[in-house]
Design an enzyme around this catalytic site. Sequence first.
Site, mmCIF file in Angstrom:
data_model
loop_
_atom_site.group_PDB
_atom_site.id
_atom_site.type_symbol
_atom_site.label_atom_id
_atom_site.label_comp_id
_atom_site.label_asym_id
_atom_site.label_seq_id
_atom_site.Cartn_x
_atom_site.Cartn_y
_atom_site.Cartn_z
ATOM 1 N N LYS A 113 3.424 51.250 -52.900
ATOM 2 C CA LYS A 113 2.624 50.258 -53.645
ATOM 3 C C LYS A 113 2.394 49.002 -52.809
ATOM 4 O O LYS A 113 1.276 48.510 -52.704
ATOM 5 C CB LYS A 113 3.333 49.839 -54.954
ATOM 6 C CG LYS A 113 3.613 50.963 -55.914
ATOM 7 C CD LYS A 113 4.313 50.461 -57.167
ATOM 8 C CE LYS A 113 5.694 49.879 -56.931
ATOM 9 N NZ LYS A 113 6.706 50.833 -56.443
ATOM 10 N N ARG B 265 5.804 47.050 -65.541
ATOM 11 C CA ARG B 265 6.781 48.098 -65.308
ATOM 12 C C ARG B 265 7.317 48.647 -66.617
ATOM 13 O O ARG B 265 8.153 49.551 -66.603
ATOM 14 C CB ARG B 265 7.949 47.489 -64.550
ATOM 15 C CG ARG B 265 8.031 47.921 -63.121
ATOM 16 C CD ARG B 265 9.317 47.331 -62.598
ATOM 17 N NE ARG B 265 9.757 47.997 -61.438
ATOM 18 C CZ ARG B 265 9.373 47.641 -60.219
ATOM 19 N NH1 ARG B 265 8.534 46.678 -60.009
ATOM 20 N NH2 ARG B 265 9.867 48.299 -59.195
ATOM 21 N N ARG C 166 13.147 52.279 -44.501
ATOM 22 C CA ARG C 166 12.376 51.031 -44.641
ATOM 23 C C ARG C 166 13.161 49.855 -44.085
ATOM 24 O O ARG C 166 14.370 49.734 -44.266
ATOM 25 C CB ARG C 166 12.049 50.773 -46.111
ATOM 26 C CG ARG C 166 11.422 49.383 -46.286
ATOM 27 C CD ARG C 166 10.757 49.220 -47.597
ATOM 28 N NE ARG C 166 11.684 49.365 -48.705
ATOM 29 C CZ ARG C 166 11.290 49.303 -49.972
ATOM 30 N NH1 ARG C 166 10.015 49.142 -50.263
ATOM 31 N NH2 ARG C 166 12.168 49.444 -50.930
ATOM 32 N N ARG D 197 16.894 46.551 -47.388
ATOM 33 C CA ARG D 197 17.053 45.844 -48.666
ATOM 34 C C ARG D 197 18.341 46.277 -49.366
ATOM 35 O O ARG D 197 18.704 47.445 -49.310
ATOM 36 C CB ARG D 197 15.844 46.152 -49.561
ATOM 37 C CG ARG D 197 14.812 45.049 -49.545
ATOM 38 C CD ARG D 197 13.508 45.440 -50.180
ATOM 39 N NE ARG D 197 13.621 46.037 -51.513
ATOM 40 C CZ ARG D 197 12.560 46.394 -52.240
ATOM 41 N NH1 ARG D 197 11.338 46.214 -51.762
ATOM 42 N NH2 ARG D 197 12.713 46.935 -53.417
ATOM 43 N N ARG E 94 17.131 53.509 -59.439
ATOM 44 C CA ARG E 94 15.776 52.960 -59.606
ATOM 45 C C ARG E 94 14.798 54.058 -60.000
ATOM 46 O O ARG E 94 13.882 53.838 -60.801
ATOM 47 C CB ARG E 94 15.324 52.284 -58.308
ATOM 48 C CG ARG E 94 16.001 50.936 -58.092
ATOM 49 C CD ARG E 94 15.920 50.469 -56.657
ATOM 50 N NE ARG E 94 14.575 50.223 -56.184
ATOM 51 C CZ ARG E 94 14.247 50.165 -54.889
ATOM 52 N NH1 ARG E 94 15.157 50.369 -53.962
ATOM 53 N NH2 ARG E 94 13.007 49.918 -54.541
HETATM 54 P P1 AP5 Z 1 6.533 50.361 -49.758
HETATM 55 O O1 AP5 Z 1 5.087 50.067 -49.587
HETATM 56 O O2 AP5 Z 1 7.521 49.299 -49.409
HETATM 57 O O3 AP5 Z 1 6.784 50.954 -51.230
HETATM 58 P P2 AP5 Z 1 6.829 50.255 -52.650
HETATM 59 O O4 AP5 Z 1 6.181 51.221 -53.597
HETATM 60 O O5 AP5 Z 1 6.303 48.858 -52.586
HETATM 61 O O6 AP5 Z 1 8.395 50.298 -52.886
HETATM 62 P P3 AP5 Z 1 9.372 49.196 -53.463
HETATM 63 O O7 AP5 Z 1 10.766 49.650 -53.138
HETATM 64 O O8 AP5 Z 1 8.978 47.835 -53.045
HETATM 65 O O9 AP5 Z 1 9.128 49.406 -54.962
HETATM 66 P P4 AP5 Z 1 9.975 48.976 -56.098
HETATM 67 O O10 AP5 Z 1 9.017 49.198 -57.168
HETATM 68 O O11 AP5 Z 1 11.264 49.663 -56.283
HETATM 69 O O12 AP5 Z 1 10.435 47.487 -55.672
HETATM 70 P P5 AP5 Z 1 9.968 46.061 -56.145
HETATM 71 O O13 AP5 Z 1 10.114 45.149 -55.029
HETATM 72 O O14 AP5 Z 1 8.673 46.144 -56.854
HETATM 73 O O15 AP5 Z 1 6.846 51.681 -48.931
HETATM 74 C C1 AP5 Z 1 8.170 52.199 -48.858
HETATM 75 C C2 AP5 Z 1 8.477 52.684 -47.416
HETATM 76 O O16 AP5 Z 1 7.675 53.812 -47.122
HETATM 77 C C3 AP5 Z 1 8.135 51.628 -46.336
HETATM 78 O O17 AP5 Z 1 9.090 51.699 -45.313
HETATM 79 C C4 AP5 Z 1 6.755 52.052 -45.843
HETATM 80 O O18 AP5 Z 1 6.526 51.655 -44.512
HETATM 81 C C5 AP5 Z 1 6.804 53.570 -46.009
HETATM 82 N N1 AP5 Z 1 5.502 54.140 -46.378
HETATM 83 C C6 AP5 Z 1 4.562 53.616 -47.211
HETATM 84 N N2 AP5 Z 1 3.509 54.448 -47.334
HETATM 85 C C7 AP5 Z 1 3.799 55.536 -46.577
HETATM 86 C C8 AP5 Z 1 3.113 56.763 -46.293
HETATM 87 N N3 AP5 Z 1 1.903 57.048 -46.823
HETATM 88 N N4 AP5 Z 1 3.717 57.648 -45.460
HETATM 89 C C9 AP5 Z 1 4.945 57.377 -44.929
HETATM 90 N N5 AP5 Z 1 5.637 56.251 -45.137
HETATM 91 C C10 AP5 Z 1 5.081 55.343 -45.961
HETATM 92 O O19 AP5 Z 1 11.077 45.737 -57.235
HETATM 93 C C11 AP5 Z 1 12.441 45.579 -56.870
HETATM 94 C C12 AP5 Z 1 13.259 45.263 -58.106
HETATM 95 O O20 AP5 Z 1 12.784 44.027 -58.686
HETATM 96 C C13 AP5 Z 1 13.165 46.283 -59.248
HETATM 97 O O21 AP5 Z 1 14.076 47.334 -59.071
HETATM 98 C C14 AP5 Z 1 13.494 45.379 -60.448
HETATM 99 O O22 AP5 Z 1 14.872 45.151 -60.544
HETATM 100 C C15 AP5 Z 1 12.832 44.066 -60.094
HETATM 101 N N6 AP5 Z 1 11.437 43.970 -60.621
HETATM 102 C C16 AP5 Z 1 10.292 43.847 -59.891
HETATM 103 N N7 AP5 Z 1 9.212 43.798 -60.690
HETATM 104 C C17 AP5 Z 1 9.696 43.895 -61.968
HETATM 105 C C18 AP5 Z 1 9.074 43.934 -63.241
HETATM 106 N N8 AP5 Z 1 7.738 43.878 -63.389
HETATM 107 N N9 AP5 Z 1 9.877 44.063 -64.336
HETATM 108 C C19 AP5 Z 1 11.204 44.115 -64.228
HETATM 109 N N10 AP5 Z 1 11.863 44.108 -63.045
HETATM 110 C C20 AP5 Z 1 11.117 43.996 -61.932
HETATM 111 MG MG MG Z 2 7.204 46.953 -52.790
#
Ligand code: AP5
Ligand code: MG
Length: 213
Positions: A13, A88, A127, A160, A171
Amino acid sequence: MKIIMLGAPGAGKGTQAKMIAEKYGIPHISTGDIFRANIKEGTPLGKEAKGYMDKGQLVPDELTVKILLDRVAKDDCKNGYVLDGFPRTIPQAEVLDKALTELNDKVDFAIDVDVPDENIVKRMGGRRACVTCGATYHIEHVPPKKEGICDKCGSELILRDDDKPETVQKRLSVYHEQTQPLIEYYTKKNILKTVDGTVDMMDVFKAITDILG
Ligand code: AP5
Ligand code: MG
């Protein structure tokens, strides 16, 4: 244009949202990045959010919704935005819809970046994220020029805290329980688009820009 990125943790994402933001000249808003910036600065919000994030749980809706609504009310959001990691939960989606309806506005696209669970755990371990600017890398797919150092700002790259395998599993189960129902929610609104997130990231981006136009 108002775009929502859906998908499991690690589906890509953030990777895609950054490219969309650049191409269409709209801000990329990641609630996860906002929480991590607050954790780094040691704010009360950061302290509260960290407890949930480190366990792989969601931060409560009350906290998250307020932050998001404040952010999208800023001037730079006038022409749209790409939301990454919000909504979410169904209540978060309803709050966003209500706020937009009051402005006579709506979400244009909800893009689901689809990646099966078995691919996710492997991706997350590789990552690396920049402690300062939030840029993301992958040790195999998108390595930095110099190991452990951000290409963009020269800061240190880290794994992370929530990317440890046991937290990733948690997660994923939280995603299936609380976030996946949004796929049906946006399908019913006729704005859901699904892209295959397992292919090369530039091919994922091509599929997305074909949808957005
Ligand atoms: P990346 O682009 O980093 O993936 P992502 O989907 O952004 O993954 P996140 O871990 O950031 O998602 P998340 O939803 O768990 O975390 P968030 O920060 O939102 O890609 C992942 C890896 O794959 C990278 O190394 C990249 O280079 C590689 N990659 C990408 N595309 C690729 C491809 N096509 N092929 C190969 N490799 C590829 O949330 C973290 C925490 O915050 C949550 O757990 C929660 O506690 C809290 N939080 C955040 N938002 C909310 C909300 N709205 N409500 C409640 N809690 C929340
Ligand atoms: Mg992310």
